[in-house]
Motif scaffolding. Structure first.
Motif, PDB file in Angstrom:
ATOM      1  N   MET A 274      16.089  -0.809  -1.032  1.00 52.94           N
ATOM      2  CA  MET A 274      16.050   0.265  -0.041  1.00 52.94           C
ATOM      3  C   MET A 274      14.636   0.824   0.140  1.00 52.94           C
ATOM      4  SD  MET A 274      18.245   3.794   0.009  1.00 52.94           S
ATOM      5  CE  MET A 274      19.794   2.885  -0.007  1.00 52.94           C
ATOM      6  N   PHE A 275      13.893   0.992  -0.950  1.00 57.95           N
ATOM      7  CA  PHE A 275      12.566   1.583  -0.859  1.00 57.95           C
ATOM      8  C   PHE A 275      11.456   0.562  -1.089  1.00 57.95           C
ATOM      9  CE2 PHE A 275      15.433   4.992  -2.334  1.00 57.95           C
ATOM     10  CZ  PHE A 275      15.318   5.835  -1.243  1.00 57.95           C
ATOM     11  N   GLU A 276      11.810  -0.705  -1.165  1.00 58.18           N
ATOM     12  CA  GLU A 276      10.815  -1.747  -1.392  1.00 58.18           C
ATOM     13  C   GLU A 276      10.266  -2.254  -0.063  1.00 58.18           C
ATOM     14  OE1 GLU A 276       9.650  -2.715  -4.290  1.00 58.18           O
ATOM     15  OE2 GLU A 276      10.972  -1.375  -5.406  1.00 58.18           O
ATOM     16  N   LYS A 277       9.090  -2.911  -0.129  1.00 57.17           N
ATOM     17  CA  LYS A 277       8.470  -3.518   1.046  1.00 57.17           C
ATOM     18  C   LYS A 277       8.214  -4.984   0.751  1.00 57.17           C
ATOM     19  CE  LYS A 277       4.999  -0.724   0.806  1.00 57.17           C
ATOM     20  NZ  LYS A 277       5.463   0.052  -0.342  1.00 57.17           N
ATOM     21  N   PRO A 278       8.143  -5.825   1.774  1.00 57.57           N
ATOM     22  CA  PRO A 278       7.804  -7.233   1.552  1.00 57.57           C
ATOM     23  C   PRO A 278       6.452  -7.369   0.857  1.00 57.57           C
ATOM     24  CG  PRO A 278       8.649  -6.937   3.770  1.00 57.57           C
ATOM     25  CD  PRO A 278       8.469  -5.564   3.191  1.00 57.57           C
ATOM     26  N   LEU A 279       6.273  -8.465   0.147  1.00 60.36           N
ATOM     27  CA  LEU A 279       5.076  -8.700  -0.653  1.00 60.36           C
ATOM     28  C   LEU A 279       3.818  -8.581   0.201  1.00 60.36           C
ATOM     29  CD1 LEU A 279       4.260  -9.573  -3.554  1.00 60.36           C
ATOM     30  CD2 LEU A 279       4.184 -11.921  -2.701  1.00 60.36           C
ATOM     31  N   GLY A 280       2.901  -7.741  -0.250  1.00 56.88           N
ATOM     32  CA  GLY A 280       1.630  -7.588   0.447  1.00 56.88           C
ATOM     33  C   GLY A 280       1.631  -6.566   1.557  1.00 56.88           C
ATOM     34  N   MET A 281       2.775  -5.985   1.877  1.00 57.32           N
ATOM     35  CA  MET A 281       2.852  -4.977   2.932  1.00 57.32           C
ATOM     36  C   MET A 281       2.726  -3.579   2.320  1.00 57.32           C
ATOM     37  SD  MET A 281       3.169  -6.726   5.663  1.00 57.32           S
ATOM     38  CE  MET A 281       3.701  -8.343   6.259  1.00 57.32           C
ATOM     39  N   ARG A 282       2.203  -2.645   3.114  1.00 55.34           N
ATOM     40  CA  ARG A 282       2.104  -1.278   2.614  1.00 55.34           C
ATOM     41  C   ARG A 282       2.264  -0.298   3.766  1.00 55.34           C
ATOM     42  NH1 ARG A 282      -4.231  -0.011   1.040  1.00 55.34           N
ATOM     43  NH2 ARG A 282      -5.104  -0.090   3.145  1.00 55.34           N
TER      44      ARG A 282
END
Length: 392
Positions: free
Chosen positions: A5-13
């Protein structure tokens, strides 16, 4: 699902408000400087065909974000903006008057294989000077890069300039057709692994004088004093030509008055394999990664059937903001605080202040949990709830 839910794809911010504000400020200063040199901004699609832009972008295939359209064509999220602009220059702008001075600002995408702090999406601001094959073009681009960085408020940085032609001609003369060894040494130089480079040279099955020459390449760093030494180490006419081009470039950069920001490094290598001559990288103190880079790429446009040379630079906007290291300045917004009775008056007050150039919040007092904390976040407040009085 809850875990993601609070995670982002690898390398995204996420870009939070303060950092967004600083990016906008830096972007605006860069754009104004670039426009002042006569460059015109343009944009290209975020998605391009893999068979065209994707293959000539010089980004590793495993770093490309790929997807399929409804017709089954493989698309990529653009990994840089130089290749897309080359595509446009060779098609829609091919009948324009050259040289072309183009500029861009937008996100690019490069997939990361492991979590290591490297972004998969970042913003680049840059220029492309297309159709000028002279040292004057190289000097203009570097001088514009220096001026652009200065206009953002950055004054402590260095632009390291090299020439890919010198390195390749140097290796070809010493190592002949041993492409495997040449590629290995180039890779060490690209990663700036000079210890690994020295060990690789020492392990070569080659005469001692050749090994010594390969090691001497690492000493070709500094100011204009390296030119004569690099000429003495030059193995062939191609090396001599590269040194002469750098000497001419140095003379022109002195005329621009930017020589104090320039260093030379004749073993500078880029991961972009379409560079053909002068190339450069920019660094700032306390920034653990490259701030900007660029150079001459005379073989890219022929890939799009346009016989033209080009040079340009790209600035990593997020890294520039980090290098500026701006302290969190005061929130410049103001607030007009109202209640039911003063709401109509508040609308007029807010309109008046906005016309004067302020950023104004119109806030009902009942929706403020802590009025003291609310007021402390803003530059000033106008409280209309005290029987029509004002408090600033």
């Amino acid at each position: 699902m809850k875990r993601l839910m609070f995670e982002k794809p690898l390398g995204m911010r996420d870009t939070l408000p303060f950092f967004y504000k600083q990016k906008s400020k830096a972007r605006r200063n860069l754009s104004e400087t670039i426009l002042s040199y006569g460059y015109s901004f343009m944009d290209t699609p975020i998605m391009e065909y893999h068979d065209t832009v994707g293959q000539v972008s010089a980004t590793l295939d495993q770093q490309l974000f790929k997807l399929l359209d409804q017709q089954g064509h493989t698309l990529v999220l653009r990994p840089d903006l130089t290749a897309p602009i080359a595509r446009v220059a060779a098609s829609q702008l091919k009948n324009s008057e050259f040289p072309l001075r183009l500029a861009y600002d937008g996100p690019v995408f490069r997939a990361q294989q492991a979590e290591g702090g490297k972004p998969a999406q970042f913003e680049q601001v840059g220029t492309e000077l297309i159709g000028d094959h002279s040292s004057y073009g190289d000097a203009e681009v570097i001088a514009l890069l220096v001026e652009s960085l200065k206009q953002t408020g950055l004054d402590d940085f260095v632009i390291t300039v090299g020439h890919i032609g010198y390195v390749k001609a140097f290796f070809n003369d010493l190592l002949g057709d041993d492409q495997e060894t040449i590629d290995e040494l180039l890779n060490y130089l690209y990663r700036k692994n000079y210890v690994g480079y020295k060990e690789a040279v020492k392990s070569l099955d080659a005469p001692a004088d050749k090994k010594q020459s390969l090691l001497q390449l690492l000493t070709l760093k500094g100011g204009e004093e390296i030119f004569e030494y690099s000429r003495s180490l030059a193995r062939n006419q191609s090396c001599m030509q590269a040194v002469n081009e750098l000497k001419q470039l140095h003379r022109l950069l002195e005329q621009y008055g930017v020589q104090q920001y320039i260093q030379f490094d004749l073993n500078l290598i880029s991961h972009m394999d379409y560079y053909t001559g002068v190339l450069f990288e920019g660094y700032a103190p306390h920034l653990g990664a490259m701030l900007c880079n660029g150079g001459r790429y005379d073989t890219l446009l022929p890939s799009f059937q346009l016989n033209a040379s080009a040079t340009g630079f790209a600035i990593h906007l997020e890294r520039l903001v980090e290098a500026l290291n701006d302290q969190e300045d005061e929130d410049e917004r103001m607030a007009v605080i109202v209640d039911d009775e003063t709401h109509s008056l508040g609308i007029e007050e807010a309109k008046k202040y906005r016309q004067e150039g302020y950023a104004v919040l119109l806030q009902h007092v009942d929706q403020i949990p802590d009025i003291q904390a609310f007021q402390q976040e803003l530059s000033q407040t106008v409280d209309l709830t005290k029987k029509g009085g004002k408090s600033e």
